[in-house]
Each structure stands twice: as structure tokens, then as C-alpha cells.
Design a protein around this motif. Structure first.
Motif, short mmCIF file in Angstrom:
data_model
loop_
_atom_site.label_atom_id
_atom_site.label_comp_id
_atom_site.label_asym_id
_atom_site.label_seq_id
_atom_site.Cartn_x
_atom_site.Cartn_y
_atom_site.Cartn_z
N LEU A 215 0.78 -1.19 -0.10
CA LEU A 215 0.06 -0.33 0.10
C LEU A 215 0.81 1.05 -0.08
N SER A 216 1.91 1.40 0.58
CA SER A 216 3.08 2.36 0.08
C SER A 216 3.29 3.03 -1.59
N GLY A 217 2.76 1.85 -1.89
CA GLY A 217 3.57 2.72 -2.90
C GLY A 217 1.84 3.63 -3.75
N ALA A 218 1.37 3.56 -2.93
CA ALA A 218 -0.11 4.46 -2.78
C ALA A 218 0.51 5.65 -2.71
N THR A 219 1.74 6.45 -1.82
CA THR A 219 1.55 7.44 -1.46
C THR A 219 2.72 8.01 -2.11
N ALA A 220 3.07 9.19 -2.68
CA ALA A 220 4.41 9.61 -3.16
C ALA A 220 5.49 9.46 -2.31
N GLU A 276 12.90 8.01 2.69
CA GLU A 276 11.40 7.59 3.76
C GLU A 276 10.24 7.09 3.51
N LYS A 277 10.71 5.23 4.31
CA LYS A 277 9.55 4.43 4.03
C LYS A 277 8.66 5.26 4.04
N PRO A 278 6.95 5.43 3.27
CA PRO A 278 6.22 6.23 4.93
C PRO A 278 5.35 4.87 5.36
N GLY A 279 5.18 5.74 6.91
CA GLY A 279 4.52 5.08 7.36
C GLY A 279 3.19 4.71 7.28
#
Length: 293
Positions: A215-220, A276-279
Motif C-alpha cells: 500500500l505504500s505505493g499509493a503515497t508519493a 523515507e518509508k511511508p508509515g
């Protein structure tokens, strides 16, 4: 036992609460169920537990609707927000009533009290219980039948940090034994530590489902850039940079390679470049932005 929600829809009059929702929660892991207030989480859980009738679609546990389970208390334990015991009733008395109603052996009461570390206050009237004590009693009631599935709606509400750590250990141990946990929570930092899968809904519809890494791919993408040339670097990065310290920028929407190439082309120095890895909070906010209030 697998929880399966398929094309689930619920309308209250002409108002849609849940629309064509499909997802699953598998044994052996914790599935986080996320959405802002009013997104349809509690309605979905209530349909799964047979408390609300769907307008369309199905919500089943191992292919069976809750009302058709031969031993529901031994199959599913549930905590829905707002269920409190009678104020003059002690935890032990409360659990004994539930055990008798479910035809469970009386010894289960003492076993659950011990498991949830409640023996010190189990004989006191619940009117004097703290929020943490009440949450433990709700979970104890859910665990009386030694179920294979837990369905929890905001189980950490009002818990202090010690209580949250206790809840985290309880749920991870439950899932590690091969059982299924579906849990909704607004405490995303805690859920991030324990959830193997995440389901996000918005306005009653599925937005995304999968592992957090997916799901982290959904964030920039974002990166931290430390440089003595932050003014020039911010101009070179063309509005993608936010200054968070005199020598530190957070850059959104560019890969680390793109950032380095732009800095090199402008003759600017970079002393540190960290992706940064999206949390879970970032992912959640990105997926639910624009939801109607």
C-alpha cells in the motif's frame, strides 16, 4: 478461519453506509480495518456479526454466516465499542453470567481472568473500573469461548501506553496461534506494529487492501536531503521541497536518483540523502484524503 466479505452493501433508507465492499482476513495474522469516522467500519463489523442485515452481499466466517454457526461463541469473539457491564456487577460475576448463557464450563471464567491479568480486581464492582479495566473485561468476554476469530472495534480506546503494549502482545499471540484477528483502530502507530494486512475504506467503499509495503505505493515517495545549499537546492527541486531545518529538506515526489541528478546539474552539495518509508499514518491519510465529512 477466514473472514470473507463479498460485495457487501448496506443502505439505511436512501443513505448508503457500505457499498459493494469485498475483502478477506486470513488465519494466522492480524488484519487492520481502517477508515475515518463514518466510513462504514462499524456497520461492516455489525453485519459480519449478524447485528445488521445487509442490503446485498455476504459477510461470512469460513463460508458461513454468523447466524448459521453451530457454536458462535466458540467460533467468534467480538468487542464492539460501548458495551459495558452492569455497574454493580463484578468482572467475575459478569463473566459467569456470559459463560452460563453460552453453556461454557465455569472454569473458563478463572482461566480468562488469569490470562488477561484481571484477578486483582475481578471481585470489585465494575462501577469503579478504569477504562483499561473495562477494556480487559470486554476482551475477556470475547475470549470466554476460546474462539478461533476475534472481531474488535477500537479495542484500545482510552488505554494508556502500558495498556496498549499489553493489548499488542495479546493480539499478536492470538494470531501466532493460527487464529484470525480483524481489528479497527485509530491508533495507527500501534496497528502498524502488528497488522500483517490492512484494509482501507472510504465512504463505505474499498480504497485499498494488502500488506503495508504494497500500500505504500499509493503515497508519493519522500526523501530527506541534508545540504549546506538548501536555498539553491529548493529552487532546483522546483517546489517539491519543504524546509524542516536550516540544512534539511523533505522532498516529495522525486526519487533519490532524481534529487541527486538535479543537485549535480546545479552544482549544489548534498551531504546526506535518505529515502523515507511511508508509515501507516501517511498511507492512511493519502488513501482517505477527500473523504466527505
Amino acid at each position: 478461519m477466514t473472514i470473507a466479505v463479498a460485495n457487501l452493501t448496506k443502505r439505511f433508507g436512501t443513505t448508503p453506509a457500505v457499498t459493494d465492499l469485498t475483502f478477506s482476513a486470513a488465519p494466522g495474522e492480524i488484519t487492520g480495518f481502517l477508515g475515518t469516522n463514518g466510513s462504514g467500519k462499524t456497520t461492516t463489523m455489525r453485519m459480519l456479526l449478524g447485528l445488521v442485515r445487509p442490503s446485498a452481499g455476504t459477510a461470512t466466517i469460513e463460508g458461513v454466516r454468523y447466524a448459521e454457526l453451530p457454536h458462535p461463541v466458540r467460533t467468534v469473539g467480538a468487542v464492539l465499542d460501548g458495551a459495558d457491564p452492569h455497574p454493580s456487577c463484578s468482572a467475575r460475576e459478569h463473566l459467569r453470567v456470559y459463560a452460563a448463557m453460552a453453556r461454557l464450563p465455569r472454569r473458563r471464567v478463572d482461566e480468562v481472568l488469569e490470562q488477561l491479568e484481571m484477578t486483582d480486581f475481578a471481585g470489585r464492582p465494575s462501577r469503579g473500573y478504569s477504562t483499561g479495566m473495562r477494556r480487559r473485561l470486554s476482551l475477556a468476554t470475547a475470549l470466554l469461548g476460546d474462539p478461533r476469530v476475534l472481531v474488535l472495534d477500537e479495542p484500545g480506546n482510552g488505554l494508556d501506553p502500558q495498556g496498549m503494549a499489553w493489548l499488542r502482545d495479546l493480539l499478536t499471540g492470538f494470531a501466532a496461534s493460527g487464529r484470525t484477528v480483524l481489528v479497527s483502530s485509530h491508533v495507527l502507530s500501534e496497528l502498524e506494529q502488528i497488522a500483517g494486512q490492512v484494509v482501507v475504506i472510504r465512504d463505505g467503499r474499498l480504497v485499498a487492501a494488502g500488506a503495508l509495503a504494497e500500500l505504500s505505493g499509493a503515497t508519493a515517495s519522500t526523501a530527506l536531503v541534508r545540504s549546506p545549499d538548501t536555498d539553491g537546492l529548493a529552487r532546483a527541486l522546483d517546489g517539491t521541497a519543504e524546509r524542516i531545518a536550516p540544512d534539511l529538506l523533505r522532498v516529495t515526489g522525486l526519487s533519490t536518483a532524481e534529487i541527486a541528478d538535479r543537485a549535480a546539474a546545479a552544482g549544489l552539495r548534498i551531504h546526506e540523502l535518505t529515502p523515507e518509508k511511508p508509515g501507516l499514518e501517511q498511507v492512511f491519510l493519502a488513501l482517505t484524503s477527500g473523504e466527505r465529512r
